[in-house]
Design a protein around this motif. Structure first.
Motif, PDB file in Angstrom:
ATOM      1  N   GLY A  83      16.533 -44.994  41.727  1.00  0.00           N
ATOM      2  CA  GLY A  83      15.133 -44.616  41.867  1.00  0.00           C
ATOM      3  C   GLY A  83      14.356 -44.666  40.561  1.00  0.00           C
ATOM      4  O   GLY A  83      13.210 -44.269  40.497  1.00  0.00           O
ATOM      5  N   VAL A  84      15.034 -45.177  39.501  1.00  0.00           N
ATOM      6  CA  VAL A  84      14.355 -45.352  38.213  1.00  0.00           C
ATOM      7  C   VAL A  84      14.174 -46.852  37.998  1.00  0.00           C
ATOM      8  O   VAL A  84      15.127 -47.627  38.149  1.00  0.00           O
ATOM      9  N   CYS A  85      12.956 -47.260  37.650  1.00  0.00           N
ATOM     10  CA  CYS A  85      12.671 -48.679  37.443  1.00  0.00           C
ATOM     11  C   CYS A  85      13.515 -49.230  36.297  1.00  0.00           C
ATOM     12  O   CYS A  85      13.553 -48.642  35.216  1.00  0.00           O
ATOM     13  N   GLU A  86      14.171 -50.357  36.568  1.00  0.00           N
ATOM     14  CA  GLU A  86      15.030 -50.959  35.549  1.00  0.00           C
ATOM     15  C   GLU A  86      14.226 -51.526  34.391  1.00  0.00           C
ATOM     16  O   GLU A  86      14.731 -51.679  33.289  1.00  0.00           O
ATOM     17  N   ARG A  87      12.959 -51.869  34.656  1.00  0.00           N
ATOM     18  CA  ARG A  87      12.171 -52.545  33.643  1.00  0.00           C
ATOM     19  C   ARG A  87      11.404 -51.560  32.754  1.00  0.00           C
ATOM     20  O   ARG A  87      11.429 -51.667  31.550  1.00  0.00           O
ATOM     21  N   CYS A  88      10.710 -50.582  33.387  1.00  0.00           N
ATOM     22  CA  CYS A  88       9.852 -49.709  32.587  1.00  0.00           C
ATOM     23  C   CYS A  88      10.348 -48.256  32.548  1.00  0.00           C
ATOM     24  O   CYS A  88       9.812 -47.444  31.800  1.00  0.00           O
ATOM     25  N   GLY A  89      11.364 -47.927  33.350  1.00  0.00           N
ATOM     26  CA  GLY A  89      11.916 -46.579  33.306  1.00  0.00           C
ATOM     27  C   GLY A  89      11.141 -45.550  34.094  1.00  0.00           C
ATOM     28  O   GLY A  89      11.503 -44.370  34.107  1.00  0.00           O
ATOM     29  N   SER A  90      10.064 -45.989  34.768  1.00  0.00           N
ATOM     30  CA  SER A  90       9.298 -45.053  35.597  1.00  0.00           C
ATOM     31  C   SER A  90      10.025 -44.810  36.919  1.00  0.00           C
ATOM     32  O   SER A  90      10.787 -45.655  37.358  1.00  0.00           O
ATOM     33  N   PRO A  91       9.753 -43.654  37.529  1.00  0.00           N
ATOM     34  CA  PRO A  91      10.349 -43.432  38.847  1.00  0.00           C
ATOM     35  C   PRO A  91       9.768 -44.397  39.875  1.00  0.00           C
ATOM     36  O   PRO A  91       8.577 -44.700  39.824  1.00  0.00           O
ATOM     37  N   ILE A  92      10.609 -44.886  40.758  1.00  0.00           N
ATOM     38  CA  ILE A  92      10.150 -45.780  41.815  1.00  0.00           C
ATOM     39  C   ILE A  92       9.631 -44.921  42.971  1.00  0.00           C
ATOM     40  O   ILE A  92      10.275 -43.939  43.354  1.00  0.00           O
ATOM     41  N   ALA A  93       8.447 -45.270  43.499  1.00  0.00           N
ATOM     42  CA  ALA A  93       7.828 -44.486  44.572  1.00  0.00           C
ATOM     43  C   ALA A  93       8.766 -44.351  45.767  1.00  0.00           C
ATOM     44  O   ALA A  93       9.449 -45.303  46.147  1.00  0.00           O
ATOM     45  N   ALA A  94       8.771 -43.153  46.351  1.00  0.00           N
ATOM     46  CA  ALA A  94       9.663 -42.861  47.475  1.00  0.00           C
ATOM     47  C   ALA A  94       9.418 -43.814  48.644  1.00  0.00           C
ATOM     48  O   ALA A  94      10.364 -44.250  49.302  1.00  0.00           O
ATOM     49  N   ALA A  95       8.132 -44.147  48.883  1.00  0.00           N
ATOM     50  CA  ALA A  95       7.796 -45.039  49.995  1.00  0.00           C
ATOM     51  C   ALA A  95       8.431 -46.410  49.805  1.00  0.00           C
ATOM     52  O   ALA A  95       8.899 -47.039  50.748  1.00  0.00           O
ATOM     53  N   ARG A  96       8.443 -46.846  48.541  1.00  0.00           N
ATOM     54  CA  ARG A  96       9.037 -48.159  48.243  1.00  0.00           C
ATOM     55  C   ARG A  96      10.550 -48.108  48.467  1.00  0.00           C
ATOM     56  O   ARG A  96      11.122 -49.032  49.042  1.00  0.00           O
ATOM     57  N   LEU A  97      11.164 -47.031  48.034  1.00  0.00           N
ATOM     58  CA  LEU A  97      12.610 -46.891  48.212  1.00  0.00           C
ATOM     59  C   LEU A  97      12.978 -46.774  49.694  1.00  0.00           C
ATOM     60  O   LEU A  97      14.032 -47.227  50.122  1.00  0.00           O
TER      61      LEU A  97
END
Ligand SMILES: [Zn+2]
Length: 109
Positions: A83-97
């Motif tokens: 759930g952590v973006c591999e590129r920028c380290g931001s959390p990935i939105a729950a809806a996307r996951l």
């Protein structure tokens, strides 16, 4: 996160079953092309079989790739980086996951 794990486990099982089905199909095509006149490349039936075989082969590659993505997502889950973006380290939105449990990057990336 238990939900995610269950979703990934289900997805993994479904993909494995799909791979098994595709492998069966593939084996049938291999048998079929062996039975047809393999020496004659202009045999129309042989060409159809070869085409369908390549289609099944492509689907098998896709399923394997998906399986690898699911496995990688499970590893990230175990490693605490899910759930952590591999590129920028931001959390990935729950809806996307939810839509794509194997997502490695956030919407922005
Ligand atoms: Zn990102």
């Amino acid at each position: 996160m238990d939900d995610v794990r269950a979703t990934l486990a289900r997805d993994r099982l479904a993909t494995l079953e799909r791979l098994a089905d595709l492998s069966d199909d593939f084996d049938r095509f291999v048998d079929a092309s062996r039975d047809s006149n393999a020496d004659d490349e202009h045999d129309p039936e042989g060409a159809t079989i070869a085409f369908e075989r390549s289609q099944v082969d492509a689907l098998i590659q896709q399923a394997r790739q998906h399986l690898a993505e699911v496995d990688a997502a499970m590893e990230r889950l175990d490693g605490g980086t899910y759930g952590v973006c591999e590129r920028c380290g931001s959390p990935i939105a729950a809806a996307r996951l939810e839509a794509r449990p194997t997502a490695r990057t956030c919407v922005t990336c």
